[in-house]
Design an enzyme around this catalytic site. Structure first.
Site, PDB file in Angstrom:
ATOM      1  N   ASP A 193       0.935  -1.077   0.084  1.00  0.00           N
ATOM      2  CA  ASP A 193      -0.071   0.016   0.056  1.00  0.00           C
ATOM      3  C   ASP A 193       0.807   1.166  -0.059  1.00  0.00           C
ATOM      4  OD1 ASP A 193      -2.502   1.293   0.086  1.00  0.00           O
ATOM      5  OD2 ASP A 193      -2.247   1.935   2.157  1.00  0.00           O
ATOM      6  N   MET A 274      -8.092   5.496   3.016  1.00  0.00           N
ATOM      7  CA  MET A 274      -8.328   6.838   2.106  1.00  0.00           C
ATOM      8  C   MET A 274      -7.134   6.863   1.165  1.00  0.00           C
ATOM      9  SD  MET A 274     -11.398   7.820   2.565  1.00  0.00           S
ATOM     10  CE  MET A 274     -10.919   9.454   1.493  1.00  0.00           C
ATOM     11  N   ARG A 275      -5.817   6.133   1.298  1.00  0.00           N
ATOM     12  CA  ARG A 275      -4.744   6.489   0.679  1.00  0.00           C
ATOM     13  C   ARG A 275      -4.886   6.350  -0.767  1.00  0.00           C
ATOM     14  NH1 ARG A 275      -1.181   3.687   3.544  1.00  0.00           N
ATOM     15  NH2 ARG A 275      -0.507   5.396   4.555  1.00  0.00           N
ATOM     16  N   ALA A 276      -5.808   5.474  -1.330  1.00  0.00           N
ATOM     17  CA  ALA A 276      -6.320   5.312  -2.803  1.00  0.00           C
ATOM     18  C   ALA A 276      -6.685   6.622  -3.216  1.00  0.00           C
ATOM     19  CB  ALA A 276      -6.871   4.221  -3.092  1.00  0.00           C
TER      20      ALA A 276
END
Length: 713
Positions: A193, A274-276
């Site tokens: 990730d 929420m990183r995407a």
């Protein structure tokens, strides 16, 4: 210094080149993970990227690359004055897979720190990579403790070195680029990730493109400097475009419509966290700047999704990364197109091939970009395989016929039966579950992992010893105890101890190691009943998932008909083992002894290759032996002899008893006794089974806690 292969000379690999260039435009995108088979120019393209990055302004003499306009206040070489700065090329630092932690984060001179109170710090690779590229080839093979350090540095933008109360901090913001071959194992989800983008690369199947790859590679090897000079014009153009895109980036407008498209896409594909969303927003902005626009369009959002989401959709290690492009288009079609503002016409993208390739230049002149293998072999170029996102094997498998019962032992068999009999269709594995922890007793010294007890560089401190080579983990109490008797003779006058090098003691630590888990799976006719084999495959799949989580190597031996075969040599790729298991056919007689002998041969070879990695043999069978295969003789006697041979060699074994029905012969239990290990039923293998809980309680009361099978923590 050798001349690097030019970035613009790489043939094809459009997605790879685009992902690297987007990170050059906006380092905030978060790096690139390049996945693909060997010989596809992964390393070549990454190493060539550094030549396209703008120069870095640094404080002269600073080992930590501080910027003159905003130096790091905690820099170990600081404080810095207000003098003029200097410029140097951006660095690309390579992290070897086998590097030590001190090589990565830096080393403190503990002797001087204790005796003189001086923080003598030697910077590591993280300091060298600050404001540049940190490249990890074969990143999936990186040791866990190095992965943890990388995660911390990537999250905080700083590196901390702690040694017995002495600490040093310095800035460490870098572009993380990793390459890997999925056949050798997958990445931990936490590290996966951390990569902003991911691309899949594969060799081209077009003969003309493969010819061009070879032609350029040979031209480069004959005259690296001359070859690079022929591409210098293209390199300068791309470098100038990167600089222009960086300057334009702050002016790019990410409108509410684009943000809604990004949020809807991430929600529809059910990515975690929420990183995407954030990475997609940064990538879409960089795409617009790269195209010379100040407005993010739907096409930017689509391309950003294809680069930022595939690796974030994995739900378990057996899921292939990918994205359903039809579903993506359906989501984006719900939104109106963003109205572009008045802007200059975008320049052609060197990451794409808008026009047909010209005829190959015999001199290796500029053409459609692609490159060689970093090891010197020919690369494939071109296309990325289509990325699917739907469930695999959507059509249910055909119902196999019930396996015929085996003939009584000793009865004459036809040649067809002895050779394997009618083969049954492969059945789908049952649903995986959390298994009990199987471990190897004793204390090992193998590669770091999470299965069996071992002496490791990380873990709880269990004692002290004189250091062998460079001191890495100081045992403070043991060091003081060793130095204390000599203080008077050394003329101690002040409050501090007089420390000599011979006083230093290395802490010995105990942690966990990864093992070689070799599965020996019975695929004979007695196992071929559909529901039974489905349950067996589900159990093995569960053990494979456990092996992935505990950082083990795995191998797969199967036996059926007249022989045993090594279906999968020991590997770190649990995915490959799961794929072989899914396609495993069944039918024929049961050469159990041959399967054990094959396992013994595999373990012998692996012991020569990696003597420190201890094996765990998992035999999945009902215990029946109806064929001696090519060895000949009585099948049951061969099985017993083979099992006792493995036990005599100290191989830790577990038998998973697959016998079912109201009448049980107990053959798997007899096999386990010959192997010197326990036997567990399919139900007892579950960590949450009631039968397993009762058995564990009884085991804890009657025997020491060194059993091979234990409840999972």
């Amino acid at each position: 210094m050798s001349t690097p292969y030019p970035f613009t000379a790489v043939v094809g690999q459009t997605d790879l080149r685009l992902a690297l260039l987007l990170n050059a435009v906006s380092p905030a995108v978060g790096g690139v993970l390049v996945r693909g088979e060997k010989g596809t120019a992964k390393s070549t393209a990454v190493r060539a990227l550094s030549a396209l990055l703008p120069q870095v302004e640094v404080v002269p003499g600073c080992r930590f690359s501080c910027a003159p306009v905003a130096p790091d206040p905690d820099c170990p070489d600081g404080p810095h004055g207000d003098g003029p700065g200097g410029a140097r090329p951006a660095r690309m630092v390579e992290l070897p897979v086998g590097a030590s932690e001190d090589r990565l984060v830096g080393a403190l001179d503990i002797e001087r720190a204790l005796a003189e109170g001086v923080k003598a710090f030697e910077p590591g690779l993280l300091a060298d990579a600050h404001r540049g590229i940190l490249y990890v080839d074969e990143v999936n093979l990186l040791h866990d403790h190095l992965v943890d350090v990388l995660l911390d540095a990537a999250a905080m933008g700083a590196s901390y070195v702690e040694r017995e109360g002495v600490s040093v901090r310095h800035a460490a913001r870098f572009l993380l680029v990793g390459t890997m071959n999925p056949e050798e194992g997958e990445l931990r989800p936490q590290l996966l990730d951390r990569f902003g983008l991911t691309v899949e690369v594969a060799a081209s199947r077009e003969p003309a493109q493969r010819v061009e790859v070879v032609r350029r590679r040979l031209a480069y090897e004959d005259d690296p400097a001359g070859f690079a000079a022929r591409w210098s014009g293209d390199e300068s153009e791309v470098r100038a475009r990167v600089v222009a895109a960086r300057a334009l980036l702050p002016q790019v407008r990410l409108g509410d419509n684009a943000l809604l498209q990004i949020a809807a896409t991430c929600a529809a594909f059910e990515v975690d966290g929420m990183r995407a969303d954030i990475v997609m927003a940064r990538t879409a902005t960089a795409l617009a700047a790269w195209a010379g626009r100040t407005t993010v369009l739907k096409e930017d959002v689509r391309q950003a999704a294809l680069l930022a989401l595939p690796h974030r959709r994995r739900r378990n290690p057996f899921d292939a990364p990918g994205l359903d492009e039809d579903k993506l288009d359906e989501i984006l079609d719900r939104f109106p197109d963003e109205e572009p503002q008045d802007e200059p016409d975008p320049e052609p993208d060197p990451g794409t091939d808008p026009e047909p390739d010209p005829e190959p230049d015999p001199d290796g002149g500029p053409e459609n970009p692609q490159g060689p293998d970093d090891g010197g072999g020919p690369d494939g170029g071109g296309g990325v395989p289509p990325q699917g996102g739907g469930p695999q094997d959507a059509q249910p498998p055909a119902e196999p016929a019930e396996a015929p019962a085996e003939a009584p032992e000793g009865a004459p068999q036809s040649p067809a039966q002895d050779a394997g009999g009618p083969e049954q269709a492969a059945v789908r594995a049952g649903e995986p579950f959390r298994t009990k922890m199987l471990s190897v007793p004793g204390l090992g010294e193998g590669a770091a992992g999470r299965r069996s007890r071992a002496r490791t560089a990380h873990g709880r401190t269990t004692g002290a010893q004189r250091p062998r080579g460079q001191l890495t983990k100081l045992h403070l109490a043991a060091t003081v105890h060793a130095a204390a008797p000599h203080q008077k003779a050394r003329g101690r006058a002040g409050r501090g101890l007089v420390i000599r090098k011979d006083d230093l003691r290395q802490a010995t630590r105990e942690g966990r190691e990864g093992n070689l888990v070799l599965f020996v799976v019975d695929a004979s006719g007695s196992m071929a009943a559909r529901q039974r084999m489905s349950a067996v495959k589900g159990a093995v799949l569960s053990l494979l998932l456990d092996a992935y989580q505990r950082r083990d190597k795995v191998g797969l031996v199967t036996f059926r008909g007249a022989a045993a075969e090594l279906a999968l040599p020991p590997t770190s790729s649990v995915d490959a083992a799961a794929a072989r298991l899914e396609k495993l056919p069944t039918g024929g007689r049961t050469p159990l002894g041959s399967g054990l002998l094959k396992a013994r041969e595999v373990l012998r070879i692996e012991r020569l290759r990696d003597p420190s990695r201890r094996p765990l043999l998992v035999v999945v069978t009902d215990g029946r032996a109806t064929s001696a295969g090519a060895v000949g003789g009585d099948p049951r006697e061969l099985t017993a002899r083979s099992a006792r041979l493995l036990a005599a060699e100290g191989v830790t074994s577990v038998v998973v008893d697959c016998e079912s029905g109201p009448v049980r012969l107990g053959l798997a239990g007899a096999l386990a006794a010959d192997l010197g290990g326990p036997a567990v039923t399919l139900d007892g293998l579950r960590a949450d089974s009631l039968a397993g809980l009762v058995k564990d309680v009884r085991t804890a009361v009657t025997t020491p806690a060194t059993h091979t099978t234990r409840r999972a923590a």
